[in-house]
Structures are given as structure tokens and as C-alpha cells.
Design a protein around this motif. Structure first.
Motif, PDB file in Angstrom:
ATOM      1  N   GLY A  28       0.859  -1.086   0.055  1.00 16.06           N
ATOM      2  CA  GLY A  28       0.162  -0.136  -0.124  1.00 16.06           C
ATOM      3  C   GLY A  28       0.779   1.085   0.052  1.00 16.06           C
ATOM      4  O   GLY A  28       1.856   1.299   0.430  1.00 16.06           O
ATOM      5  N   ARG A  30      -0.193   4.188   1.519  1.00 18.12           N
ATOM      6  CA  ARG A  30      -0.282   4.728   2.853  1.00 18.12           C
ATOM      7  C   ARG A  30       0.403   4.255   4.024  1.00 18.12           C
ATOM      8  O   ARG A  30      -0.142   3.065   4.142  1.00 18.12           O
ATOM      9  CB  ARG A  30      -1.682   5.106   3.023  1.00 18.12           C
ATOM     10  CG  ARG A  30      -2.248   5.950   3.975  1.00 18.12           C
ATOM     11  CD  ARG A  30      -3.497   6.308   4.169  1.00 18.12           C
ATOM     12  NE  ARG A  30      -4.083   7.071   2.704  1.00 18.12           N
ATOM     13  CZ  ARG A  30      -4.208   8.280   2.684  1.00 18.12           C
ATOM     14  NH1 ARG A  30      -3.971   9.059   3.570  1.00 18.12           N
ATOM     15  NH2 ARG A  30      -4.601   8.689   1.581  1.00 18.12           N
ATOM     16  N   ASP A  45      -6.976   4.464   4.769  1.00 17.52           N
ATOM     17  CA  ASP A  45      -6.154   3.017   5.400  1.00 17.52           C
ATOM     18  C   ASP A  45      -6.926   1.840   5.560  1.00 17.52           C
ATOM     19  O   ASP A  45      -6.337   0.928   5.476  1.00 17.52           O
ATOM     20  CB  ASP A  45      -5.359   3.697   6.626  1.00 17.52           C
ATOM     21  CG  ASP A  45      -6.574   4.129   7.494  1.00 17.52           C
ATOM     22  OD1 ASP A  45      -7.756   4.727   7.087  1.00 17.52           O
ATOM     23  OD2 ASP A  45      -6.074   4.679   8.807  1.00 17.52           O
ATOM     24  N   GLN A  48      -7.268   0.081   2.392  1.00 16.45           N
ATOM     25  CA  GLN A  48      -5.902  -0.432   1.889  1.00 16.45           C
ATOM     26  C   GLN A  48      -6.007  -1.698   2.791  1.00 16.45           C
ATOM     27  O   GLN A  48      -5.529  -2.645   2.152  1.00 16.45           O
ATOM     28  CB  GLN A  48      -4.810   0.456   2.297  1.00 16.45           C
ATOM     29  CG  GLN A  48      -3.386   0.061   1.879  1.00 16.45           C
ATOM     30  CD  GLN A  48      -2.442   1.552   2.123  1.00 16.45           C
ATOM     31  OE1 GLN A  48      -1.892   1.853   1.232  1.00 16.45           O
ATOM     32  NE2 GLN A  48      -2.051   1.721   3.353  1.00 16.45           N
ATOM     33  N   ARG A  51      -8.230  -4.324   1.345  1.00 13.96           N
ATOM     34  CA  ARG A  51      -7.674  -4.769  -0.070  1.00 13.96           C
ATOM     35  C   ARG A  51      -6.634  -5.847   0.037  1.00 13.96           C
ATOM     36  O   ARG A  51      -6.668  -6.891  -0.661  1.00 13.96           O
ATOM     37  CB  ARG A  51      -7.154  -3.395  -1.036  1.00 13.96           C
ATOM     38  CG  ARG A  51      -6.783  -4.026  -2.253  1.00 13.96           C
ATOM     39  CD  ARG A  51      -6.278  -2.811  -3.137  1.00 13.96           C
ATOM     40  NE  ARG A  51      -7.137  -1.725  -3.364  1.00 13.96           N
ATOM     41  CZ  ARG A  51      -7.045  -0.485  -2.612  1.00 13.96           C
ATOM     42  NH1 ARG A  51      -5.924  -0.302  -1.967  1.00 13.96           N
ATOM     43  NH2 ARG A  51      -8.248   0.366  -2.788  1.00 13.96           N
ATOM     44  N   ASN A  52      -5.764  -5.819   1.241  1.00 16.46           N
ATOM     45  CA  ASN A  52      -5.078  -6.718   1.256  1.00 16.46           C
ATOM     46  C   ASN A  52      -5.464  -7.995   1.626  1.00 16.46           C
ATOM     47  O   ASN A  52      -5.133  -9.239   1.376  1.00 16.46           O
ATOM     48  CB  ASN A  52      -3.951  -6.203   2.380  1.00 16.46           C
ATOM     49  CG  ASN A  52      -2.865  -5.582   1.737  1.00 16.46           C
ATOM     50  OD1 ASN A  52      -1.702  -5.951   1.550  1.00 16.46           O
ATOM     51  ND2 ASN A  52      -3.046  -4.198   1.852  1.00 16.46           N
ATOM     52  N   MET A 100       3.207  -1.072   5.916  1.00 17.63           N
ATOM     53  CA  MET A 100       2.700  -0.801   4.249  1.00 17.63           C
ATOM     54  C   MET A 100       3.886  -0.012   3.331  1.00 17.63           C
ATOM     55  O   MET A 100       4.482   0.748   3.612  1.00 17.63           O
ATOM     56  CB  MET A 100       1.559   0.252   4.473  1.00 17.63           C
ATOM     57  CG  MET A 100       0.257  -0.295   5.049  1.00 17.63           C
ATOM     58  SD  MET A 100      -0.403  -1.461   4.095  1.00 17.63           S
ATOM     59  CE  MET A 100      -1.953  -1.868   5.058  1.00 17.63           C
TER      60      MET A 100
END
Length: 280
Positions: A28, A30, A45, A48, A51-52, A100
Motif C-alpha cells: 500500500g 499509505r 487506510d 488499503q 484490499r490486502n 505498508m
């Protein structure tokens, strides 16, 4: 038409990362700046992190979407992830437990702590990307040639060349974690240009080494060129050249184009192959 500089090939420094152990690397742009859990406000955040979790497969069957809300499904996905890591299943991601970075693979460039030492405010390690980049430190009068996203060619130590693009210009430091410029002199007050290379396989075959960087400037095809010493400054401004016509010469006003390597591009009432006079 370009400018040639000596530089170096190596990994780009991504900076110091302060972490505790154990720590997990997620991808990521951020950095983590707060605990992520059910009671936090919405934010990029959270998106992010989600998404992971989706990419790692911990959100399968939950209907989880990569938005900015920390939902009950997000708590479940975090607990699955923590179970897979052998960690306590809290459903909350604590600040400092995750780093990240834009890339999933990194190279440890420098360790800032020793085994068994207490962790404080100092960084544990400095990491870099795995891609090779070229760095140069131009002189002040050369900086105008280097523009963000500009194209360059890089001559490697084995004699081959590779295309690249200017990724960043940073004032101060060498850009690769060192204290010196490519020429061995101190580079703290210079601007470091970092160049992303188009073909990593070719660059890695050559390995980290000294390189020669040529800035790709403006180019023209089928240009009519004359030596710059043939140019004559005209009254009222502009330039002309003396063109040989039989046993005499005639003055022809021209429009000046690109100038490089002691040659000038011209346009005007002059044909290719014509002879021009170079004043002595």
C-alpha cells in the motif's frame, strides 16, 4: 541531442521503517498511522487493509469489498488473518504490527538494531526496492536538462545501453543510502536524480556498477545543419549564412532550430548539399 553524466546503478532507498517484531509487510502507498478496528472512523487506510485481506484470501465468502468502512465482516477477515499468523485473534490491527510499502518484495539495506537490543524510537531497518535504478548528481548548470518523467539512456558497465525515465529529483544526499556522489565526492548539497530502468533483467545481468547517463533532448529528423561557426548575426536581429553560388556568395537569412555538438539546425532559402562559408 543530450547531456552525458556519470552515475551509479543500485537499489533505490525507500527510507527508514520503525517496526516491532513480529511485523507483517502488506502492500500500500499509505503508511499505518493508527490502530484499525471496529470503532474507528472511515478512511483510505481501512480500504488499503481490506484490499490486502481480500488479496490474501481471508475475506472469502464474507462479501467484503475494498471500501473505507471497518465493518463486522472486516473484523472476521482480520481474525482469520491473525489466526493464520498464529497471533491472538482480536479483530483489531495494532499500530506497529504492520508495515505498508508499495512493493511486496523488499531488500534489507541496513539494520539499525542488534539481536536482543531494546527497540526504541530508532528504525529497526532500512529497506529498498528490488529493482535496480540509476542515480546521478548533475552539476547546477546541468539540472535544467533533467525533468520529471524525462527520458534518458543509460550505458551499463558491460557496454550495453538501456532506456530509462527520470523518477525523482531530490536535493541533498546521494539517493542510494551513501554519503558520497557517484564521483566519490561529498554529495550532501547536490541534487540526486533517480532513474527507473525499462528492462530490469538486462540491468541485473550487468549488476550494480558505474554507468553513463545521457539525457534524451529534443530531436528532429531530416534536419538541415551547419557548423555554428557559419552563423552570422544580422543587423536588426536573427541569423544568416553565406552560401556559395558559383564564384560568388550570397547572404541567406535563416531560422535557427536546435543547437548541439557545435552544429545548428537551420531552415530558409537553402538546399541540402549547399556549401556555406565559415568566416576566419
Amino acid at each position: 541531442m543530450g547531456r552525458v553524466l556519470e552515475g551509479a546503478l543500485g537499489q533505490a532507498n525507500n527510507g527508514a521503517v520503525a517496526i516491532r517484531c513480529p511485523v507483517v509487510l502488506l502492500t500500500g502507498d499509505r503508511p499505518m498511522w493508527r490502530d484499525l478496528g471496529p470503532d474507528i472512523s472511515d478512511g483510505p487506510d481501512v480500504e488499503q487493509l481490506k484490499r490486502n485481506l481480500i488479496k490474501l484470501g481471508h475475506a472469502d465468502g464474507l462479501g467484503l469489498t475494498a471500501d473505507q468502512k471497518f465493518t463486522p465482516a472486516t473484523v472476521t477477515a482480520v481474525k482469520r488473518w491473525q489466526k493464520a499468523l498464529g497471533e491472538k485473534q482480536t479483530g483489531t490491527v495494532s499500530l506497529g504490527s504492520v508495515v505498508m510499502l508499495p512493493q511486496a518484495a523488499v531488500r534489507v539495506q541496513q539494520l539499525g538494531a542488534q539481536l536482543g537490543s531494546a527497540l526504541g524510537a530508532t528504525a529497526v531497518m532500512t529497506v529498498s526496492g528490488t529493482d535496480l535504478v540509476a542515480t546521478v548528481q548533475p552539476a547546477d548548470n546541468q539540472l535544467s536538462q533533467f525533468k520529471p518523467n524525462g527520458r534518458v539512456t543509460v550505458k551499463l558497465a558491460d557496454g550495453s545501453t538501456i532506456n530509462g525515465r527520470i523518477r525523482s529529483l531530490v536535493h541533498g544526499g546521494s539517493g542510494n543510502g551513501g554519503d558520497n556522489g557517484p564521483d566519490g565526492s561529498g554529495g550532501a548539497d547536490k541534487t540526486t536524480v533517480t532513474i527507473a530502468l525499462d528492462h530490469q533483467r538486462q540491468a541485473k545481468q550487468a549488476g550494480p556498477s558505474s554507468v553513463t547517463v545521457t539525457v534524451v533532448g529534443e530531436t528532429v529528423s531530416d534536419a538541415l545543419i551547419v557548423p555554428v561557426t557559419a552563423l552570422l548575426a544580422l543587423d536588426g536581429g536573427g541569423y544568416g549564412v553565406q552560401v556559395v553560388s558559383g564564384a560568388t556568395t550570397r547572404l541567406v537569412r535563416i531560422q535557427l532550430g536546435l543547437v548541439a555538438d557545435a552544429k545548428a539546425q537551420i531552415t530558409g532559402d537553402i538546399q541540402a548539399g549547399a556549401q556555406v562559408v565559415i568566416p576566419k
